[in-house]
Design a protein around this motif. Structure first.
Motif, PDB file in Angstrom:
ATOM      1  N   VAL A 390       0.863  -0.940  -0.142  1.00 12.90           N
ATOM      2  CA  VAL A 390      -0.122  -0.122  -0.112  1.00 12.90           C
ATOM      3  C   VAL A 390       0.949   1.249   0.038  1.00 12.90           C
ATOM      4  N   ILE A 391       0.739   2.192  -0.918  1.00 14.07           N
ATOM      5  CA  ILE A 391       1.754   3.317  -1.079  1.00 14.07           C
ATOM      6  C   ILE A 391       0.792   4.654  -1.167  1.00 14.07           C
ATOM      7  N   ASP A 392       1.416   5.545  -0.684  1.00 13.69           N
ATOM      8  CA  ASP A 392       0.914   6.886  -0.603  1.00 13.69           C
ATOM      9  C   ASP A 392       1.531   7.998  -1.575  1.00 13.69           C
ATOM     10  N   SER A 393       2.638   7.591  -1.963  1.00 13.97           N
ATOM     11  CA  SER A 393       3.323   8.442  -3.237  1.00 13.97           C
ATOM     12  C   SER A 393       4.307   7.715  -4.240  1.00 13.97           C
ATOM     13  N   TYR A 394       4.522   8.637  -5.257  1.00 16.11           N
ATOM     14  CA  TYR A 394       5.367   8.097  -6.294  1.00 16.11           C
ATOM     15  C   TYR A 394       6.728   7.707  -5.700  1.00 16.11           C
ATOM     16  N   GLU A 396       7.498   6.727  -3.134  1.00 13.02           N
ATOM     17  CA  GLU A 396       7.533   5.111  -2.338  1.00 13.02           C
ATOM     18  C   GLU A 396       7.585   4.186  -3.344  1.00 13.02           C
TER      19      GLU A 396
END
Length: 405
Positions: A390-394, A396
């Motif tokens: 699960v990611i929240d930014s490019y 990452e």
């Protein structure tokens, strides 16, 4: 004059059309058409101008009135070449019939479009079906469209995606302790008291006729040249019966010529009655081993007319193979990488094709058709995606991608 009646494949008895699947002798009753009359009213050159659904073949379906037809747009599914599989298996021609594109995501839509149309024409309102899953959701959808009250009974381990689908279409849904034949026994026991019409495999003539349209489409899509081999995932077996019937009728109409395709029936190890029966000596009774296969449409320990399926396979010079759960999973992955969403049943055809090639049952220059009976999401396992990041930014995402190299 009615263009169709019923004929028993065992004793040859001929009788007026009725909603029944068995003769008094125990043989399967199939629809018999006045093909001479039909040939005077329709020719294959007329078909391209017709509706792009299985009802383009309405003269070869057991419904008298156009107003009785219950259709959600089923049939006329794509038939596509599979060049990656051809290279991998060193075969010149592999086609895939994409039945997962039918309403409710499976080939069962064909059978229930016909069955529910027949019930509507004859005034029945309470269809009931025992099912491993796909037949249940198809019946529920078509019954809802026809304003009928559907009952479905499935094994207790039927995928929740399918049972929820049945509920969404308004069906009464129950789970049974046991297998599909245990569900059928319950329906049989209560049908007189409850007013149910049992529309399980070979209990009435419509479902085979709907499945038959796969064969009619194949012939038309291949410009009236039948393939050499059809690889078919086999549970109850009505699909093989329907395809065989389609090709025989096309030959009688003189729309095709040559030999019927060889049928290669594919079953999952752990529930392979057709495989066992085909290879069992004629004077010996096949044992009834414990059922250990996956809860899919292939899990039918007691096909309603096993002897008919075996006779069709033998008549066409075909064979039957069993494949493992792991082989099915690998084939499912391989089809996914080809852009095809295949259920375990559909993927079993590729696993079976691989085995048939290894055993020398198929030759390089023969044309082969695989039937992908339903899509993968029928058996979706949401838990299988829990490991996904699960990611929240490019940034990452970029870090994870770098780590995977």
């Amino acid at each position: 004059m009615q263009k169709f009646a019923l004929i028993c494949l065992r004793c040859g008895k001929y009788e007026p059309f009725a909603i029944k699947g068995r003769c008094a002798c125990g043989g399967t009753m199939l629809v018999d058409y006045d093909l001479e009359l039909i040939s005077r009213t329709i020719g294959k050159e007329m078909l391209p101008a017709r509706v792009s659904s299985m009802w383009r073949y309405k003269e070869l379906l057991p419904v008298t009135s156009q107003d009785s037809i219950v259709s959600l747009g089923e049939g006329w599914t794509p038939l596509i070449r599979m060049p990656a599989l051809e290279r991998d298996l060193e075969l010149d021609c592999i086609w895939l019939k994409r039945e997962e594109q039918n309403p409710t995501g499976s080939f069962k839509a064909r059978g229930f479009s016909t069955a529910i149309s027949v019930l509507k024409e004859h005034g029945f309102l309470k269809p009931a079906v025992p099912s491993n899953g796909n037949a249940a959701s198809a019946l529920a959808a078509y019954a809802a469209y026809a304003n009928m009250h559907a009952l479905v009974i499935v094994p207790s381990d039927c995928p929740g995606v399918i049972t929820n689908e049945c509920l969404r279409y308004g069906a009464a849904v129950f789970r049974v302790k046991g297998y599909i034949h245990d569900a059928a026994n319950i329906i049989e026991e209560g049908k007189a008291e409850q007013g149910w019409l049992h529309v399980g495999t070979l209990r009435e003539p419509g479902r085979v006729e709907g499945k038959k349209t796969m064969g009619l489409e194949l012939a038309e899509q291949l410009l009236w040249e039948l393939p050499d081999v059809i690889v078919y995932p086999t549970g109850g077996g009505s699909g093989i019966i329907g395809l065989w019937k389609a090709f025989r009728e096309l030959k009688q109409l003189k729309w095709v010529s040559g030999n019927l395709p060889r049928f290669i029936s594919v079953q999952e190890a752990g529930c392979q009655p057709i495989v066992d029966s085909l290879h069992q000596p004629a004077d010996e009774a096949a044992p009834q081993p414990e059922v250990t296969s996956s809860p899919t449409g292939l899990r039918v320990p007691n096909p309603p007319d096993q002897s008919l399926i075996v006779s069709i396979i033998k008549e066409t010079g075909g064979s039957a193979v069993s494949v493992s759960r792991d082989q099915i999973a690998q084939a499912q992955t391989k089809l996914g990488l080809c852009g095809i969403s295949a259920s375990p049943e559909g993927a079993a055809t590729l696993a079976g094709l691989q085995q048939a090639c290894e055993r020398g049952l198929i030759h390089r220059r023969e044309s082969v058709v695989l039937i992908n009976t339903s899509h993968a999401d029928k058996y979706i396992d949401y838990a299988a995606t829990e490991h996904l990041p699960v990611i929240d930014s490019y940034q990452e995402l970029k870090t994870i991608l770098a780590q995977s190299l």
